[in-house]
Design an enzyme around this catalytic site. Structure first.
Site, short mmCIF file in Angstrom:
data_model
loop_
_atom_site.label_atom_id
_atom_site.label_comp_id
_atom_site.label_asym_id
_atom_site.label_seq_id
_atom_site.Cartn_x
_atom_site.Cartn_y
_atom_site.Cartn_z
N HIS A 148 0.82 -1.22 0.00
CA HIS A 148 0.00 0.00 0.00
C HIS A 148 0.86 1.26 0.00
CE1 HIS A 148 -3.78 2.08 1.90
NE2 HIS A 148 -3.12 2.91 1.11
N ARG A 152 2.03 8.65 -6.87
CA ARG A 152 1.57 9.90 -7.51
C ARG A 152 1.83 9.99 -9.01
NH1 ARG A 152 -1.59 10.44 -3.31
NH2 ARG A 152 -0.67 11.37 -1.46
N ASN A 212 -5.09 6.08 -7.04
CA ASN A 212 -5.69 7.42 -6.99
C ASN A 212 -4.72 8.48 -7.51
OD1 ASN A 212 -4.09 7.06 -4.70
ND2 ASN A 212 -5.29 8.49 -3.47
N ASP A 271 -8.84 3.53 -3.16
CA ASP A 271 -8.22 4.12 -1.97
C ASP A 271 -8.09 5.65 -2.05
OD1 ASP A 271 -7.05 3.79 0.65
OD2 ASP A 271 -5.19 4.47 -0.26
N HIS A 299 -10.97 1.47 1.26
CA HIS A 299 -10.65 2.53 2.23
C HIS A 299 -11.91 2.78 3.05
CE1 HIS A 299 -8.80 6.46 3.50
NE2 HIS A 299 -10.08 6.70 3.73
N ASP A 346 1.20 2.95 3.73
CA ASP A 346 0.30 3.98 3.18
C ASP A 346 1.09 5.25 2.88
OD1 ASP A 346 -1.96 5.22 2.24
OD2 ASP A 346 -2.94 5.44 4.19
N HIS A 356 3.06 14.50 -0.01
CA HIS A 356 2.44 15.79 -0.33
C HIS A 356 3.50 16.88 -0.28
CE1 HIS A 356 -1.68 14.37 -0.38
NE2 HIS A 356 -1.52 13.81 0.80
ZN LIG Z 1 -3.67 4.90 0.97
ZN LIG Z 2 -6.81 4.68 2.44
#
Ligand SMILES: [Zn+2]
Ligand SMILES: [Zn+2]
Length: 430
Positions: free
Chosen positions: A67, A71, A101, A158, A185, A311, A315
């Site tokens: 996970h 990006r 995502n 997610d 999620h 995870d 950013h």
């Molecule tokens: Zn995630």
């Molecule tokens: Zn998540």
């Protein structure tokens, strides 16, 4: 970090070989010939072999993180598959699965092929997780069969939950036809509302909007019911609340298709750490109370939670410099992972190192149906060598990700990655 081509004959000498499959933790040597495991313990390498001294170090399987968010495509200013690979190697990870995502989302067979092609240029193995729904809009399922044919290893929207229970049911049924898990999620967005942290005494003190633990456990409960109804494979990501652990534990005993992960930050921090308003601690699901944290540790101990996943969510500093209400959710986690989980689980909570290594190596591979017996003779070498006892302080210089949003900067770690071997390369971590 120094990455060099692996010598044709390489010997890892005098380390402690930790085989998480066969529960072996014994002093010995490992001989890699032409990039493959040739022999362990009793080895007979040629004289010209490159010998790497591993005295006092653990030699084990390469870590896998199922996970991460790299990006790419769309936000290469935050992370790319290449920069993410460097962060992974620093953390001892030789294999990762990237969440879909991105911008646009990875929701087509072509997007799966794109990740597979791009990953060939990277120094680690990267697998794409496909979107559950087209555009991650939660309405129409993606072409899962064709996406699996192009390399998808699981499906997830997610970042966002699948809110519609009927869509979630269909997703479980459809992906299960191919033996591939759904990763949802789990956050009830109505209950979450605009909450930015865990609901409790601390959120009241800080005056921040918050959401309770059942925001997560409610949806996990629904997902478990649906997985049981459809006898499908469900993997629960980043479990954060004690009630979620209870629900998973009950259903796991009935249905062995259920697996679950926990993130290092949920094991390390509590909501009380948010009093400094560090936006790097703003994550979804949020960091919860100390009793939730203890329940997660217990869940690891009794096997309810069977793997660690970071995870890793990069950013930019501009985004994270906003106020707590406005900053985006997510923190990076690959580089600091082992130093954190080894400290919390092994040193502080007396979980065996062998068990922790299982959570980082064979268990995530099993969850996705990958080969996991990495010490089998003839296997392509995928190895992590680490020092489980060294104490050190995590600094910005330890971050290889393009983004620096880590709340672990300045924290004391216990245990460090020394080098990895994967894809025919030796990466020496500095
Ligand atoms: Zn995630
Ligand atoms: Zn998540």
């Amino acid at each position: 970090m120094k990455i060099s081509k692996l010598n044709k004959n390489t010997v890892l000498k005098g380390g402690i070989i930790l085989d998480p499959i066969n529960n072996i933790e014994k002093k010995g040597d490992l001989y890699i010939k032409d990039g493959k495991i040739n022999s362990l313990f009793k080895i007979d390498p040629p004289k010209e072999a490159n010998v790497i001294d591993c005295k006092g170090l653990i030699i084990t399987h390469g870590f896998m993180d199922m996970h991460v968010h790299f990006r790419e495509p769309g936000r290469e200013d935050k992370e790319t598959l290449n920069s993410g690979s460097m962060a992974a190697l620093k953390g001892g990870f030789t294999r990762v699965c990237v969440m879909p995502n991105t911008q646009p989302p990875l929701d087509s067979p072509e997007s799966m092929r794109y990740i597979i092609d791009r990953s060939e240029e990277c120094p680690i193995h990267i697998h794409p997780i496909g979107s559950i729904s087209k555009g991650q809009e939660g309405k129409e399922l993606t072409e899962m069969g064709e996406m699996i044919a192009e390399g998808a290893v699981a499906f997830s929207d997610d970042g966002l939950p699948v809110e519609n229970s009927r869509i979630m049911r269909r997703a479980l049924e459809y992906s299960n036809m191919f033996g591939v898990p759904i990763i949802n999620h789990a956050e009830d967005l109505c209950l979450k509302d605009d909450g930015v942290m865990h609901e409790g005494v601390v959120s009241t003190q800080l005056g921040l909007k918050s959401s309770p633990g059942i925001t997560e456990s409610n949806m996990i409960h629904r997902d478990l019911e649906l997985a049981d109804l459809t006898q499908s494979r469900l993997h629960v990501p980043h479990v954060s609340s004690s009630r979620s652990v209870e629900h998973i534990n009950v259903m796991k005993n009935k249905n062995n298709n259920i697996t679950a992960e926990v993130s290092p930050h949920h094991l390390f921090f509590t909501d009380e750490d948010l009093t400094g308003f560090d936006t790097n601690l703003k994550v979804a699901p949020p960091i919860r109370s100390n009793s939730d944290r203890k329940a997660l540790i217990k869940g690891v101990k009794d096997g309810t939670i069977n793997c660690i996943a970071t995870d890793h969510a990069p950013h930019t500093s501009e985004e994270k410099e906003k106020t707590f209400d406005l900053a985006p959710f997510g923190m990076i986690g690959l580089e600091s992972c082992f130093g954190v989980v080894n400290k919390v689980l092994v040193k502080e909570n007396k979980i065996k190192l062998n068990k922790l290594i299982q959570l980082l190596t064979c268990n995530p591979r099993k969850n996705l149906g990958f080969d996991y017996d990495l010490f089998k003779i003839g296997t392509q070498a995928e190895i992590t060598v680490l020092d489980p006892n060294v104490k050190w302080t995590f600094t910005k210089h330890d971050i290889f990700s393009k983004s620096k949003n880590s709340p672990f900067v300045g924290k004391e770690m216990n245990g460090k990655i020394i080098f990895t071997i994967v894809k025919g390369y030796l990466s020496e971590i500095k």
